[in-house]
Design a protein around this motif. Sequence first.
Motif, PDB file in Angstrom:
ATOM      1  N   TYR A 338       0.843  -1.194   0.000  1.00 28.09           N
ATOM      2  CA  TYR A 338       0.000   0.000   0.000  1.00 28.09           C
ATOM      3  C   TYR A 338       0.873   1.238   0.000  1.00 28.09           C
ATOM      4  CZ  TYR A 338      -3.921  -3.050   1.251  1.00 28.09           C
ATOM      5  OH  TYR A 338      -4.876  -4.019   1.251  1.00 28.09           O
ATOM      6  N   LYS A 345      -0.077   5.592   8.527  1.00 32.20           N
ATOM      7  CA  LYS A 345       0.671   4.466   9.055  1.00 32.20           C
ATOM      8  C   LYS A 345      -0.084   3.725  10.165  1.00 32.20           C
ATOM      9  CE  LYS A 345       4.948   3.060  11.062  1.00 32.20           C
ATOM     10  NZ  LYS A 345       6.267   3.292  11.527  1.00 32.20           N
ATOM     11  N   PHE A 348      -3.088   1.680   8.921  1.00 30.32           N
ATOM     12  CA  PHE A 348      -2.748   0.412   8.275  1.00 30.32           C
ATOM     13  C   PHE A 348      -2.181  -0.603   9.258  1.00 30.32           C
ATOM     14  CE2 PHE A 348      -3.170   2.836   4.314  1.00 30.32           C
ATOM     15  CZ  PHE A 348      -3.970   1.956   3.615  1.00 30.32           C
ATOM     16  N   HIS A 368       2.880  -1.472   4.256  1.00 24.10           N
ATOM     17  CA  HIS A 368       2.512  -0.087   3.997  1.00 24.10           C
ATOM     18  C   HIS A 368       3.763   0.717   3.724  1.00 24.10           C
ATOM     19  CE1 HIS A 368       1.539   4.106   5.521  1.00 24.10           C
ATOM     20  NE2 HIS A 368       0.807   3.962   4.456  1.00 24.10           N
TER      21      HIS A 368
END
Length: 581
Positions: A338, A345, A348, A368
């Motif tokens: 992602y 941050k 996710f 991420h």
Amino acid sequence: MQSITDTLKAKVELALLKLISEDELPDQLVVPSQNPKFADYQCNVAMGLARALKKAPRQIAEDLVANLDVSDICESVEIAGPGFINFKLKEDFLKEVLNGMAVDSRLGLEKTANPEKILVDFSSPNLAKEMHVGHLRSTIIGDSIARFLEFEGHEVLRMNHVGDWGTQFGMLIQYIREEMPDALNNPENFKIASLEEFYRASKKKFDESEEFANASRKAVVDLQAGEEKTLAVWKVFCEASMQHCHEIYELMDINIEDRGESAYNDLLPVVVDDLKKAGHAVQTQGAWGVFLEGYKNEDDEPLPTIVQKSDGGYIYATTDLAAIKYRMLEQKVDRAIYVTDARQKGHFEQVFKISELMEWSKPGDLQHIGFGMMLGKDGKPFKTRDGGTIKLKDLLVEAEERAYKLAKELSPDFTEEEFKAIGKTAGHGGVKYSDLSHSIGTDYKFDWDKMLATDGNTAIYLLMTYARTRGLSRKAGVDVNDMLGKAKLILDDPQEQKLAKKIASLLDIWPSVTRELTPNLLLSYLFEIAKDFSSFWNACPILKPEITQETKESRMLLAALVGRVIEWGLSMIGIKVLDKV
RNA sequence: GCGCUCGUAGCUCAGCUGGAUAGAGCAACGGACUUCUAAUCCGUAGGUCUCAGGUUCGAAUCCUGACGGGCGUACCA
């Protein structure tokens, strides 16, 4: 092809295993020397092993060297200082590596031994508004990462997780209903001249008219209920907006597949149900949430991740979870990456953890990559003069215009067609390059003058270096690429040696670029090779009459290799080279 | 309050799975053009890697703590 470091590493490992056991092997056995004065490569393990082996580091280094046979690739092996082992490369071996790269269509870079199905989620704009600079980094970084992985031989799904659902669409739908009834009858002709204005006009009406506002809210309900006519209007709008996006993608040479958030609508209740059944989601203040370890509020009380609002609605965590479930279980991807703004941050982290609780994914499957903000020259968020949002389209157009003008100024004898090509390549490419030459995670300051500078670490400098190799071919009447696999290398001049080593080090750089997904590392390598080429170019004449045929061919071969490395490297960030710059 | 993140040359930034004298570009200063495209190259100067401890043979890098900036902190994405 094996890189020089790996070749040395294998030999050092063999020698080291005579002194220690396999599980005692340090991580980094051989590294390129930081200072070429000392050596080409060095091994620093002796100092670290001193304690375990109860011997002086220098003694360990000597024992290691005694067991080491690198005579085929090294000219000398010396022990220096406290116990550094310095390797000086044999010229013949360096030539061998370069010749190997020259005849390989992938410059000696091997495909991965374990190809995976990897999804890259990037760009992902909201369809209610026009794409703006906030979408730039995700788009550029995501595209580049996808290119890396594709080149590695993975199967890559480039996904545009567009925001095509939610409350703001009610307003827009109602506006189309009232102001643009034609769109409903002829959806194929429907075009929104300016999404931004469309949004603004809708918003204005929403604020001014109570009646319109109520109708808009009703439209949201209709939409979520799946009411047919409302869905039709919504669809018309989304398609028009998507078309805007793809115009920009085309400008930027970006390939991406759309799959809106709305595609997961039916899965949302299922996901919440899954979480409830598994006992992970519990009711909290009227909403449903998952309590993860380590998340606390100000009063030190556990903090949930909300998956269903108290009014029954779903939120972004739910959508992201539904997408994860679909991607892992239905699309069966091995990994998903992602690319979003670093501020997400925490979000996710939570979503990934919940997915692991549900065993939809394992740790490491979901990654991420958060990027920093794009700031103006002044260090404040990059905005128009009056503080407005900069449209991505406007940024790209301005970049192209600036590069076009610059080319006209500096190379007045080029053709109009060439100016245009330079405008597009150096303009759009410059935007990509200036972004990707910074490390992804931190904020960076965007500066037009720097982006288009002809010196320093810029797209133009690299494009120009490549163009030089083409210019050389034109001047010589022979394509330098004809030398690949044919000409014999001569590396007598220090600049030739330096350049040759730099070319070979591509084999060391690239694996860490793809492992860490760090475009800036690749670009700083390209810049270094371009610099070394320029030094070589100035120090080593090629077409002068006093140059022997052999030297000429060898130097043309070096130029060809540099050209191919730059062409390939820029292609990894979505920039195409030009023959004339 | 808690969490994340950053602090490196005048400026913009690398380097951060520990290695020798911390790198690059810009700007500054001094040089090289009847050119192989000078849109270039060569050289000089520029540093308490925010600070203080700790681990280590060795720290910009790892740990702890301060200071300073940015961001996030349950029903927006």
